[in-house]
Design a protein around this motif. Structure first.
Motif, PDB file in Angstrom:
ATOM      1  N   ASN A   1      12.893  19.839  17.207  1.00  0.00           N
ATOM      2  CA  ASN A   1      12.521  20.167  18.553  1.00  0.00           C
ATOM      3  C   ASN A   1      13.310  19.197  19.245  1.00  0.00           C
ATOM      4  O   ASN A   1      14.250  19.786  20.198  1.00  0.00           O
ATOM      5  CB  ASN A   1      11.346  20.383  18.507  1.00  0.00           C
ATOM      6  CG  ASN A   1      10.847  21.869  18.630  1.00  0.00           C
ATOM      7  OD1 ASN A   1      11.462  22.865  17.978  1.00  0.00           O
ATOM      8  ND2 ASN A   1       8.907  21.502  18.115  1.00  0.00           N
TER       9      ASN A   1
ATOM     10  N   GLY B   1      17.672  20.146  20.545  1.00  0.00           N
ATOM     11  CA  GLY B   1      18.437  19.889  22.231  1.00  0.00           C
ATOM     12  C   GLY B   1      19.895  18.786  21.908  1.00  0.00           C
ATOM     13  O   GLY B   1      20.684  19.322  22.445  1.00  0.00           O
TER      14      GLY B   1
ATOM     15  N   ARG C   1      22.643  20.886  20.091  1.00  0.00           N
ATOM     16  CA  ARG C   1      22.997  21.920  20.483  1.00  0.00           C
ATOM     17  C   ARG C   1      24.016  21.139  21.813  1.00  0.00           C
ATOM     18  O   ARG C   1      25.181  21.616  21.356  1.00  0.00           O
ATOM     19  CB  ARG C   1      22.325  22.937  21.217  1.00  0.00           C
ATOM     20  CG  ARG C   1      22.524  24.305  22.245  1.00  0.00           C
ATOM     21  CD  ARG C   1      21.476  24.560  22.725  1.00  0.00           C
ATOM     22  NE  ARG C   1      20.434  23.878  22.938  1.00  0.00           N
ATOM     23  CZ  ARG C   1      19.481  23.262  23.079  1.00  0.00           C
ATOM     24  NH1 ARG C   1      18.714  23.659  21.756  1.00  0.00           N
ATOM     25  NH2 ARG C   1      18.114  22.526  24.015  1.00  0.00           N
TER      26      ARG C   1
ATOM     27  N   ARG D   1      14.295  29.902  13.479  1.00  0.00           N
ATOM     28  CA  ARG D   1      13.490  31.163  14.013  1.00  0.00           C
ATOM     29  C   ARG D   1      12.745  30.503  14.635  1.00  0.00           C
ATOM     30  O   ARG D   1      13.081  31.458  16.132  1.00  0.00           O
ATOM     31  CB  ARG D   1      13.408  31.947  13.356  1.00  0.00           C
ATOM     32  CG  ARG D   1      13.959  32.952  12.252  1.00  0.00           C
ATOM     33  CD  ARG D   1      12.757  33.563  11.640  1.00  0.00           C
ATOM     34  NE  ARG D   1      13.802  35.095  10.844  1.00  0.00           N
ATOM     35  CZ  ARG D   1      13.077  35.514   9.745  1.00  0.00           C
ATOM     36  NH1 ARG D   1      12.080  35.170   9.512  1.00  0.00           N
ATOM     37  NH2 ARG D   1      14.164  35.730   9.268  1.00  0.00           N
ATOM     38  N   SER D   2      12.901  28.976  15.252  1.00  0.00           N
ATOM     39  CA  SER D   2      11.485  28.851  16.191  1.00  0.00           C
ATOM     40  C   SER D   2      12.417  27.337  17.005  1.00  0.00           C
ATOM     41  O   SER D   2      11.680  27.663  18.469  1.00  0.00           O
ATOM     42  CB  SER D   2      10.715  27.293  14.714  1.00  0.00           C
ATOM     43  OG  SER D   2      11.522  26.531  14.620  1.00  0.00           O
ATOM     44  N   VAL D   3      13.340  27.582  17.101  1.00  0.00           N
ATOM     45  CA  VAL D   3      14.139  26.545  17.807  1.00  0.00           C
ATOM     46  C   VAL D   3      15.274  27.823  18.770  1.00  0.00           C
ATOM     47  O   VAL D   3      16.014  28.504  18.522  1.00  0.00           O
ATOM     48  CB  VAL D   3      15.133  25.694  17.479  1.00  0.00           C
ATOM     49  CG1 VAL D   3      13.799  24.405  17.087  1.00  0.00           C
ATOM     50  CG2 VAL D   3      16.003  25.736  16.170  1.00  0.00           C
ATOM     51  N   GLU D   4      15.241  27.180  20.173  1.00  0.00           N
ATOM     52  CA  GLU D   4      16.551  28.180  20.810  1.00  0.00           C
ATOM     53  C   GLU D   4      17.735  27.009  20.411  1.00  0.00           C
ATOM     54  O   GLU D   4      17.898  26.212  20.134  1.00  0.00           O
ATOM     55  CB  GLU D   4      16.052  27.300  22.709  1.00  0.00           C
ATOM     56  CG  GLU D   4      16.943  28.564  23.346  1.00  0.00           C
ATOM     57  CD  GLU D   4      16.969  27.787  24.678  1.00  0.00           C
ATOM     58  OE1 GLU D   4      17.683  28.022  25.344  1.00  0.00           O
ATOM     59  OE2 GLU D   4      15.834  27.304  24.844  1.00  0.00           O
ATOM     60  N   ILE D   5      18.907  28.795  20.354  1.00  0.00           N
ATOM     61  CA  ILE D   5      20.171  28.010  20.110  1.00  0.00           C
ATOM     62  C   ILE D   5      21.572  28.667  21.041  1.00  0.00           C
ATOM     63  O   ILE D   5      20.939  29.568  21.785  1.00  0.00           O
ATOM     64  CB  ILE D   5      20.570  28.457  18.842  1.00  0.00           C
ATOM     65  CG1 ILE D   5      19.372  28.078  17.957  1.00  0.00           C
ATOM     66  CG2 ILE D   5      21.880  28.474  18.117  1.00  0.00           C
ATOM     67  CD1 ILE D   5      19.709  29.107  15.982  1.00  0.00           C
TER      68      ILE D   5
END
Length: 304
Positions: free
Chosen positions: A91, A95, A98, A300-304
């Motif tokens: 997590n 960030g 990204r 699938r568990s993280v924001e992209i």
């Protein structure tokens, strides 16, 4: 020009090794910490000067300075601490990667990108998705590092020159990595002709666990990751078309389209020029698929 984002121990070691190999005449060390990349660049330049190497390093805190980069290496992120797995960093580092990938897409749109930040496979996928580059222009370092450890243990066991060893590691750069004993040899002689199945299994387990051992002893892995990246940079910069294991988007090879994972690939001036699909037996495929499952769940568990 090569840009290395993150000029801590691993990033600066990559710069030193790339400079010693003279893979490019210009390397930019980029970091948000004021003074750090500038100081590292000065120190490395002094080393290269004494060695008669003509690569010039410079340091910067401005992403705009990566403009025109041919290759960008993303090392930025939090490193593993003793007792942590690579996935424990997911997590936090998602960030960071990204944000860096967005800057790469803005300032270095024509570059090839190598991701080094852990957990390697999900971070490579995030880099690819955020930059929206062709899959051939985004890769991750992981399995080449795993391979260096695998070869080291083989040499230690057999008391042979490391130069004579050919080996392969694919799959997740993590708990489900797949050192391929069946595809490993000593001067062309299959490894399993020279070692017992029990000893081979022991070497495979050591390969999977040794990074945690190094981290427990000294706090971080530095030189072997840097060497792996320098080898990839050399293959790209010199268009060597070298076959090596890298994290890549398989685009249907190995039956995978939705993640990045470690596979054998031909690396040259255009990046990943071909993914090599090899046959896996049932046991190998099960381990490989476990790695795919772990990476898929992480993505699938993280924001992209």
């Amino acid at each position: 020009m090569i840009t290395i984002v993150g000029s801590g121990k691993v990033g600066s070691s990559i710069a030193l090794q790339a400079g010693m190999r003279e893979v490019d005449d210009s390397i930019l060390l980029l970091d948000i910490i004021k003074g750090l990349p500038q100081g590292e660049a000065m120190d490395i330049n002094h080393t290269l000067a004494e060695q008669g190497k003509d690569t010039i390093l410079r340091g910067s805190n401005e992403y705009a300075d990566m403009q025109g980069s041919d290759i960008v290496v993303i090392v930025a992120g939090v490193g593993r601490k003793p007792g942590m797995t690579r996935m424990d960093l997911l997590n936090t580092n998602a960030g960071i990667v990204r944000d860096v990938a967005r800057k790469v897409a803005e300032y270095a749109r024509d570059s090839i990108v190598i991701t080094v930040t852990n957990p390697l496979d999900p971070m490579t996928y995030i880099t690819w998705k955020v930059t929206n580059f062709k899959p051939s222009r985004v890769m991750g370092m992981g399995n080449l590092l795993d391979l260096s450890r695998f070869k080291s243990f083989i040499a230690d066991e057999l008391k042979v020159s490391r130069h004579s060893i050919q080996a392969l590691v694919i799959g997740e750069h993590g708990e489900n990595m797949l050192p391929l004993v069946r595809y490993s040899s000593i001067a062309g002689i299959p490894l399993m002709h020279l070692i017992s199945a029990e000893k081979a299994k022991e070497i495979v387990e050591k390969t999977r666990k040794v990074a945690a051992e190094v981290i427990a002893l000294k706090g971080a892995t530095i030189y072997a990751p840097a060497n792996a990246v320098a080898e990839m940079l050399d293959a790209i910069a010199r268009d060597r078309r070298a076959i090596m294991p890298v994290c890549a988007y398989p685009d249907g090879k190995y039956g995978i389209k939705d993640i990045c994972i470690g596979v054998p690939a031909m690396i040259g001036g255009e990046g990943i020029e071909e993914i090599v699909e090899i046959e896996l037996n049932d046991e190998e495929r099960a381990i490989f698929d476990n790695g795919v499952k772990a990476v898929r769940e992480a993505v699938r568990s993280v924001e992209i």
